[in-house]
Design a protein around this motif. Sequence first.
Motif, short mmCIF file in Angstrom:
data_model
loop_
_atom_site.label_atom_id
_atom_site.label_comp_id
_atom_site.label_asym_id
_atom_site.label_seq_id
_atom_site.Cartn_x
_atom_site.Cartn_y
_atom_site.Cartn_z
N ALA A 1 0.83 -1.21 0.00
CA ALA A 1 0.00 0.00 0.00
C ALA A 1 0.86 1.26 0.00
CB ALA A 1 -0.94 -0.02 1.21
N SER A 2 1.94 1.24 0.79
CA SER A 2 2.83 2.40 0.84
C SER A 2 3.51 2.63 -0.50
CB SER A 2 3.88 2.20 1.93
OG SER A 2 3.28 2.11 3.21
N ARG A 3 3.88 1.53 -1.16
CA ARG A 3 4.54 1.65 -2.46
C ARG A 3 3.58 2.22 -3.50
NH1 ARG A 3 4.51 -1.71 -6.61
NH2 ARG A 3 3.57 -3.36 -5.36
N ILE A 4 2.33 1.75 -3.48
CA ILE A 4 1.33 2.25 -4.42
C ILE A 4 1.03 3.72 -4.15
CG2 ILE A 4 -1.06 2.03 -5.19
CD1 ILE A 4 -0.84 -0.96 -4.64
N ARG A 5 0.91 4.08 -2.88
CA ARG A 5 0.63 5.48 -2.51
C ARG A 5 1.78 6.39 -2.94
NH1 ARG A 5 1.43 8.68 2.23
NH2 ARG A 5 -0.21 10.26 2.47
N ARG A 6 3.02 5.93 -2.75
CA ARG A 6 4.16 6.74 -3.15
C ARG A 6 4.18 6.94 -4.67
NH1 ARG A 6 8.36 6.50 -5.87
NH2 ARG A 6 10.23 7.76 -5.43
N TRP A 8 1.70 6.97 -6.66
CA TRP A 8 0.63 7.90 -7.03
C TRP A 8 1.01 9.33 -6.69
CZ3 TRP A 8 -2.92 10.79 -3.95
CH2 TRP A 8 -3.96 11.37 -4.69
N LEU A 9 1.61 9.55 -5.49
CA LEU A 9 2.00 10.90 -5.09
C LEU A 9 3.12 11.43 -5.98
CD1 LEU A 9 1.95 10.61 -1.19
CD2 LEU A 9 0.31 11.81 -2.65
N THR A 10 3.94 10.54 -6.54
CA THR A 10 5.01 10.98 -7.44
C THR A 10 4.45 11.67 -8.67
OG1 THR A 10 6.42 9.16 -6.69
CG2 THR A 10 7.00 10.21 -8.77
N CYS A 11 3.24 11.26 -9.07
CA CYS A 11 2.61 11.83 -10.27
C CYS A 11 1.54 12.86 -9.92
CB CYS A 11 1.99 10.72 -11.10
SG CYS A 11 3.14 9.43 -11.59
N ALA A 12 1.46 13.27 -8.65
CA ALA A 12 0.40 14.18 -8.22
C ALA A 12 0.51 15.55 -8.90
CB ALA A 12 0.42 14.34 -6.70
N PHE A 13 1.74 16.04 -9.05
CA PHE A 13 1.96 17.33 -9.68
C PHE A 13 2.64 17.14 -11.03
CE2 PHE A 13 2.10 19.01 -5.17
CZ PHE A 13 0.90 19.68 -5.28
N VAL A 187 5.07 27.68 -18.10
CA VAL A 187 5.27 26.28 -17.73
C VAL A 187 5.24 26.17 -16.21
CG1 VAL A 187 6.79 24.28 -17.86
CG2 VAL A 187 6.68 25.89 -19.77
N PRO A 188 4.29 25.44 -15.62
CA PRO A 188 4.25 25.30 -14.15
C PRO A 188 5.29 24.30 -13.67
CG PRO A 188 2.44 24.07 -15.14
CD PRO A 188 3.13 24.79 -16.28
N LEU A 189 5.96 24.64 -12.57
CA LEU A 189 6.94 23.74 -11.95
C LEU A 189 6.54 23.57 -10.48
CD1 LEU A 189 9.52 22.09 -12.18
CD2 LEU A 189 10.82 24.14 -11.59
N TRP A 190 6.06 22.38 -10.12
CA TRP A 190 5.54 22.12 -8.78
C TRP A 190 6.51 21.26 -7.98
CZ3 TRP A 190 1.33 24.56 -7.03
CH2 TRP A 190 0.48 25.15 -7.97
N PRO A 191 6.36 21.24 -6.64
CA PRO A 191 7.22 20.37 -5.82
C PRO A 191 7.07 18.91 -6.24
CG PRO A 191 5.97 21.91 -4.44
CD PRO A 191 5.41 22.02 -5.82
N GLN A 192 8.19 18.20 -6.26
CA GLN A 192 8.20 16.80 -6.68
C GLN A 192 8.67 15.92 -5.53
OE1 GLN A 192 7.00 15.78 -9.63
NE2 GLN A 192 6.55 17.92 -10.09
N LEU A 193 7.93 14.84 -5.30
CA LEU A 193 8.27 13.92 -4.23
C LEU A 193 9.67 13.33 -4.41
CD1 LEU A 193 7.50 12.35 -1.68
CD2 LEU A 193 6.38 10.66 -3.15
N LEU A 211 1.13 16.27 3.70
CA LEU A 211 0.61 17.53 3.14
C LEU A 211 -0.07 17.28 1.80
CD1 LEU A 211 0.38 20.61 3.34
CD2 LEU A 211 2.60 20.77 2.21
N LEU A 212 0.55 16.47 0.95
CA LEU A 212 -0.08 16.14 -0.32
C LEU A 212 -1.40 15.41 -0.10
CD1 LEU A 212 2.84 14.96 -2.66
CD2 LEU A 212 1.66 17.14 -2.65
N GLY A 213 -1.44 14.57 0.95
CA GLY A 213 -2.66 13.81 1.23
C GLY A 213 -3.84 14.67 1.60
N ILE A 214 -3.59 15.89 2.05
CA ILE A 214 -4.69 16.81 2.39
C ILE A 214 -5.43 17.23 1.13
CG2 ILE A 214 -5.25 19.07 3.36
CD1 ILE A 214 -2.89 18.77 5.23
N PHE A 215 -4.69 17.38 0.04
CA PHE A 215 -5.28 17.93 -1.19
C PHE A 215 -5.62 16.86 -2.20
CE2 PHE A 215 -2.50 21.17 0.67
CZ PHE A 215 -3.38 22.23 0.78
N PHE A 216 -5.07 15.63 -2.03
CA PHE A 216 -5.31 14.59 -3.02
C PHE A 216 -5.90 13.36 -2.35
CE2 PHE A 216 -1.90 17.19 -4.81
CZ PHE A 216 -2.39 17.43 -6.07
#
Length: 216
Positions: A1-6, A8-13, A187-193, A211-216
């Motif tokens: 689950a942690s691997r899948i969540r990570r 997903w968060l890698t592609c959040a921004f 071109v937007p540049l957002w924080p990357q995990l 913090l990412l989990g609050i918004f996604f």
Amino acid sequence: ASRIRRSWLTCAFPNATDDHVAHLLSSRRFVIVEGPPGTGKTELARRILREKYKGNGREIQFHPGTTYESFIGGLSPHDGGAMGFTFRPTTGHLLQAIVAANKNPGQRYLLVIDEINRADLAKVLGEAIYLFEPSQSDRKVNLQYEFSDIGRVLSLPQNLDVLGTMNSSDRSIAILDVAVRRRFAFVPLWPQLGVVEKLSEQKLINAFQELLGIFF
């Protein structure tokens, strides 16, 4: 689950790569990389200048004191004359970049403007804003003074590209009017995990993920 969540968060921004920005510069010529502070906008611009343009260019930084005279050109004091000095037309950063680009028309030249939104662009660009039209390279404007290296007619050479960086959380972005926004590709540049994991300890990595989990 942690691997899948990570994963997903890698592609959040969305991630702005060097190749993507360089491709935009080749097609649009005028590009601004925008994003929150600390996301690596300046480093990205410097890498592109160093690697994609082989160092053929220069980097400047805008601030509230940047003027039309310092960016385009204007009268400035020089030694000489009855009073010990005289005022003569002196080129600014843009005219100097144009002169450098014209010396080698076969090689692309990059002008990097860090913190481009910190100055009042409408005042700094003046009539030169008319030239920042990537689809029309034959535009020209008449300058107030005649400069030794440029003359009195100003145009942007085809091999001159401009890359700006902009802090999207800065209140000075309100100064960017529609005339400026439609001439530059943003071109937007957002924080990357991945960057946080590379440069930070586990405690900060966990905080970033929460913090990412609050918004996604």
